[in-house]
Every structure is written in C-alpha cells, then in structure tokens.
Motif scaffolding. Structure first.
Motif, PDB file in Angstrom:
ATOM      1  N   ALA A   2      41.678  31.761  44.034  1.00  0.00           N
ATOM      2  CA  ALA A   2      42.385  32.245  45.223  1.00  0.00           C
ATOM      3  C   ALA A   2      43.642  33.024  44.843  1.00  0.00           C
ATOM      4  O   ALA A   2      43.922  34.089  45.410  1.00  0.00           O
ATOM      5  N   LEU A   3      44.402  32.518  43.857  1.00  0.00           N
ATOM      6  CA  LEU A   3      45.627  33.220  43.470  1.00  0.00           C
ATOM      7  C   LEU A   3      45.325  34.462  42.640  1.00  0.00           C
ATOM      8  O   LEU A   3      46.134  35.389  42.606  1.00  0.00           O
ATOM      9  N   LEU A   4      44.191  34.484  41.958  1.00  0.00           N
ATOM     10  CA  LEU A   4      43.758  35.736  41.318  1.00  0.00           C
ATOM     11  C   LEU A   4      43.605  36.824  42.366  1.00  0.00           C
ATOM     12  O   LEU A   4      44.103  37.945  42.204  1.00  0.00           O
ATOM     13  N   TYR A   5      42.924  36.494  43.466  1.00  0.00           N
ATOM     14  CA  TYR A   5      42.765  37.462  44.543  1.00  0.00           C
ATOM     15  C   TYR A   5      44.110  37.817  45.166  1.00  0.00           C
ATOM     16  O   TYR A   5      44.349  38.972  45.528  1.00  0.00           O
ATOM     17  N   GLN A   6      44.980  36.827  45.322  1.00  0.00           N
ATOM     18  CA  GLN A   6      46.279  37.105  45.940  1.00  0.00           C
ATOM     19  C   GLN A   6      47.060  38.132  45.148  1.00  0.00           C
ATOM     20  O   GLN A   6      47.654  39.058  45.721  1.00  0.00           O
ATOM     21  N   ILE A   7      47.065  37.998  43.835  1.00  0.00           N
ATOM     22  CA  ILE A   7      47.775  38.966  42.994  1.00  0.00           C
ATOM     23  C   ILE A   7      47.123  40.336  43.087  1.00  0.00           C
ATOM     24  O   ILE A   7      47.803  41.364  43.225  1.00  0.00           O
ATOM     25  N   ALA A   8      45.795  40.368  43.024  1.00  0.00           N
ATOM     26  CA  ALA A   8      45.087  41.653  43.091  1.00  0.00           C
ATOM     27  C   ALA A   8      45.305  42.337  44.436  1.00  0.00           C
ATOM     28  O   ALA A   8      45.557  43.551  44.499  1.00  0.00           O
ATOM     29  N   TRP A   9      45.232  41.580  45.514  1.00  0.00           N
ATOM     30  CA  TRP A   9      45.404  42.189  46.841  1.00  0.00           C
ATOM     31  C   TRP A   9      46.850  42.612  47.073  1.00  0.00           C
ATOM     32  O   TRP A   9      47.098  43.586  47.805  1.00  0.00           O
ATOM     33  N   LEU A  65      34.847  41.604  47.932  1.00  0.00           N
ATOM     34  CA  LEU A  65      34.267  42.924  47.670  1.00  0.00           C
ATOM     35  C   LEU A  65      34.472  43.868  48.852  1.00  0.00           C
ATOM     36  O   LEU A  65      34.511  45.094  48.676  1.00  0.00           O
ATOM     37  N   ALA A  66      34.610  43.300  50.053  1.00  0.00           N
ATOM     38  CA  ALA A  66      34.755  44.135  51.246  1.00  0.00           C
ATOM     39  C   ALA A  66      36.191  44.562  51.499  1.00  0.00           C
ATOM     40  O   ALA A  66      36.421  45.464  52.323  1.00  0.00           O
ATOM     41  N   VAL A  67      37.166  43.947  50.837  1.00  0.00           N
ATOM     42  CA  VAL A  67      38.577  44.269  51.104  1.00  0.00           C
ATOM     43  C   VAL A  67      38.887  45.753  50.862  1.00  0.00           C
ATOM     44  O   VAL A  67      39.508  46.398  51.719  1.00  0.00           O
ATOM     45  N   LEU A  87      41.790  44.719  32.010  1.00  0.00           N
ATOM     46  CA  LEU A  87      40.613  45.195  32.739  1.00  0.00           C
ATOM     47  C   LEU A  87      40.947  46.120  33.901  1.00  0.00           C
ATOM     48  O   LEU A  87      40.101  46.907  34.324  1.00  0.00           O
ATOM     49  N   GLY A  88      42.146  46.007  34.444  1.00  0.00           N
ATOM     50  CA  GLY A  88      42.482  46.795  35.621  1.00  0.00           C
ATOM     51  C   GLY A  88      42.180  46.024  36.899  1.00  0.00           C
ATOM     52  O   GLY A  88      41.628  44.917  36.881  1.00  0.00           O
ATOM     53  N   LEU A  89      42.540  46.618  38.024  1.00  0.00           N
ATOM     54  CA  LEU A  89      42.472  45.934  39.311  1.00  0.00           C
ATOM     55  C   LEU A  89      41.048  45.641  39.740  1.00  0.00           C
ATOM     56  O   LEU A  89      40.709  44.501  40.093  1.00  0.00           O
ATOM     57  N   ARG A  90      40.184  46.644  39.736  1.00  0.00           N
ATOM     58  CA  ARG A  90      38.819  46.465  40.234  1.00  0.00           C
ATOM     59  C   ARG A  90      38.048  45.454  39.401  1.00  0.00           C
ATOM     60  O   ARG A  90      37.365  44.564  39.935  1.00  0.00           O
ATOM     61  N   ALA A  91      38.114  45.561  38.087  1.00  0.00           N
ATOM     62  CA  ALA A  91      37.379  44.637  37.231  1.00  0.00           C
ATOM     63  C   ALA A  91      37.916  43.215  37.360  1.00  0.00           C
ATOM     64  O   ALA A  91      37.149  42.242  37.263  1.00  0.00           O
ATOM     65  N   THR A  92      39.207  43.068  37.594  1.00  0.00           N
ATOM     66  CA  THR A  92      39.783  41.737  37.794  1.00  0.00           C
ATOM     67  C   THR A  92      39.203  41.092  39.043  1.00  0.00           C
ATOM     68  O   THR A  92      38.874  39.895  39.043  1.00  0.00           O
ATOM     69  N   VAL A 145      35.846  39.787  38.302  1.00  0.00           N
ATOM     70  CA  VAL A 145      35.889  38.500  37.596  1.00  0.00           C
ATOM     71  C   VAL A 145      35.991  37.360  38.602  1.00  0.00           C
ATOM     72  O   VAL A 145      35.286  36.340  38.490  1.00  0.00           O
ATOM     73  N   GLY A 146      36.853  37.514  39.598  1.00  0.00           N
ATOM     74  CA  GLY A 146      36.957  36.499  40.637  1.00  0.00           C
ATOM     75  C   GLY A 146      35.658  36.328  41.391  1.00  0.00           C
ATOM     76  O   GLY A 146      35.242  35.200  41.701  1.00  0.00           O
ATOM     77  N   VAL A 147      34.977  37.437  41.690  1.00  0.00           N
ATOM     78  CA  VAL A 147      33.694  37.378  42.379  1.00  0.00           C
ATOM     79  C   VAL A 147      32.666  36.637  41.529  1.00  0.00           C
ATOM     80  O   VAL A 147      31.880  35.813  42.042  1.00  0.00           O
ATOM     81  N   ALA A 148      32.655  36.889  40.223  1.00  0.00           N
ATOM     82  CA  ALA A 148      31.721  36.211  39.337  1.00  0.00           C
ATOM     83  C   ALA A 148      31.976  34.708  39.302  1.00  0.00           C
ATOM     84  O   ALA A 148      31.045  33.902  39.293  1.00  0.00           O
ATOM     85  N   VAL A 149      33.241  34.324  39.289  1.00  0.00           N
ATOM     86  CA  VAL A 149      33.581  32.889  39.313  1.00  0.00           C
ATOM     87  C   VAL A 149      33.110  32.256  40.617  1.00  0.00           C
ATOM     88  O   VAL A 149      32.529  31.163  40.620  1.00  0.00           O
ATOM     89  N   ASN A 150      33.342  32.934  41.748  1.00  0.00           N
ATOM     90  CA  ASN A 150      32.860  32.426  43.032  1.00  0.00           C
ATOM     91  C   ASN A 150      31.345  32.255  43.026  1.00  0.00           C
ATOM     92  O   ASN A 150      30.827  31.244  43.532  1.00  0.00           O
TER      93      ASN A 150
END
Length: 216
Positions: free
Chosen positions: A1-8, A67-69, A165-170, A173-178
């Motif tokens: 969740a916090l991985l996504y928070q930082i990316a978003w 992925l939809a964000v 990896l950059g923003l998109r690849a990061t 990674v979160g999507v793969a973990v989910n």
C-alpha cells in the motif's frame, strides 16, 4: 500500500505542480479510503464465509485499480480540457477552480484502491481470530506484520525500486505482489473447506460415539 502511495504521490506531483499539495491530497485520500474500507469490512465480515478468498479478491482489485490510475489521470485531464478549457500552469497556480477539480479527481481516483486496502486487515482478522482469547495476540501479530510491511515497502520503494526501475515499473512490482498474494489466498481458501469437512466429520464421529456410549 505504501509503495503505491509513494508512486501515486509522484504522479500527482506532476499534475499539481508541487509535491506539498500532492502529498497532502494523496495522504488525505488514503486515510479516507482506509477508514471507509475498514468500516465496511467490519460490518460485512461476519457474513463472509471465506474471508481469505475475499481478501485475495481485494488484493486483485487493488492491482487492477493501480493499473487504472494513470488512465484515470489522463481522463481527468481530458475532462478538465472539456470543462475548463485546459491550462498552461500547474493546478496549484492555475486558479482555485483548477486546484479543486484535481483535488476532487484525486479523491475519486484513489477511493477504490484505498477502500480495498482498508478492508483487507479486518478480513484477515476475521479469519485469524476464532475465540476471544485470540483477539489480543493474533490482532497484535497482524498489526506487527502490517507495520513491518509498510516500513519495508516504503524503504524498498523510495531507495531501491524508484531509482532503479522508474515510476511505471515500480507500480508493476506492486501489481505483481498483489497478484502473488491473490494466488496464495486462493490456495489457502481451497484448502480450508477440506479442513472444515475433516473437522466436521471428526465432530460427527465424536457425537455418534457419545450417543452410543450413553445408550449403552
């Protein structure tokens, strides 16, 4: 969740033109979504027969929403162009209407994934706690693992994944973990009915033996 928070936060920083407004907006949206998800799960979890399976589906929903964000952000920009005629300045410098528009859009875009995130822990608690004596140690263990994962995700995302990896690849990674968590949850949920059936058979055998003993 916090991985996504930082990316978003990084993504919305480009929209708002300032990291301060993006951080405040994403954090507020996160707190609102987590609270909503926890409240809904708290009310509905007693009716859920397979909380681990529902938990896995929520993890899959988080991945799809993540992925939809970017697509939702592009749609918000297109809507602003249609309604307000577009802008040459960042949202924080483009007037109150532009800033409020993107503030509302950020809340709307993040509401679904953050609500799913907020619902996950109550469902896991529903699965883990089977009696009153287990409330303290098992809920404490869940919160400890949750906190450790949040710290680890923040450190890995901020200092390893984003620079390498950059923003998109990061985000991927979160999507793969989910997705991995979803598959593990499905595997656990499939094994539960068998265990429940075995326990039921054992209880039935015990009841039958007791009845025979009483009759004798």
């Amino acid at each position: 969740a916090l991985l996504y928070q930082i990316a978003w936060t990084r993504e919305f920083s480009a929209i708002f033109g300032t990291s301060e407004l993006a951080v405040a907006t994403v954090l507020a949206a996160y707190m609102g979504g987590l609270a909503s998800g926890s409240a809904l799960a708290g009310r509905l979890s007693p009716r859920v027969r397979q909380p681990v399976l529902v938990y896995g589906l929520l993890e899959l929903g988080i991945a799809i929403a993540a992925l939809a964000v970017p697509l939702a952000i592009r749609a918000a920009i297109a809507v602003e162009v249609a309604l307000l005629g577009g802008r040459e300045l960042p949202a924080d410098a483009g007037g109150l209407a532009s800033a409020l528009f993107y503030l509302l859009c950020a809340f709307a875009i993040l509401l679904v994934p953050t609500t799913f995130m907020g619902a996950t822990l109550p469902l896991l608690a529903r699965h883990a706690v089977r009696s009153d004596r287990e409330v303290g140690p098992r809920i404490g263990a869940l919160y400890a693992v949750n906190t450790a994962g949040a710290i680890g995700g923040t450190l890995v995302c901020g200092f390893a994944l984003l620079p390498a990896l950059g923003l998109r690849a990061t985000v991927w990674v979160g999507v793969a973990v989910n997705a991995l968590v979803f598959l593990l949850a499905v595997a656990v949920a499939r094994s539960e009915p068998e265990a429940g059936a075995a326990a039921g058979a054992a209880r039935g055998a015990g009841t039958l033996a007791a009845q025979r003993s009483h009759a004798a």
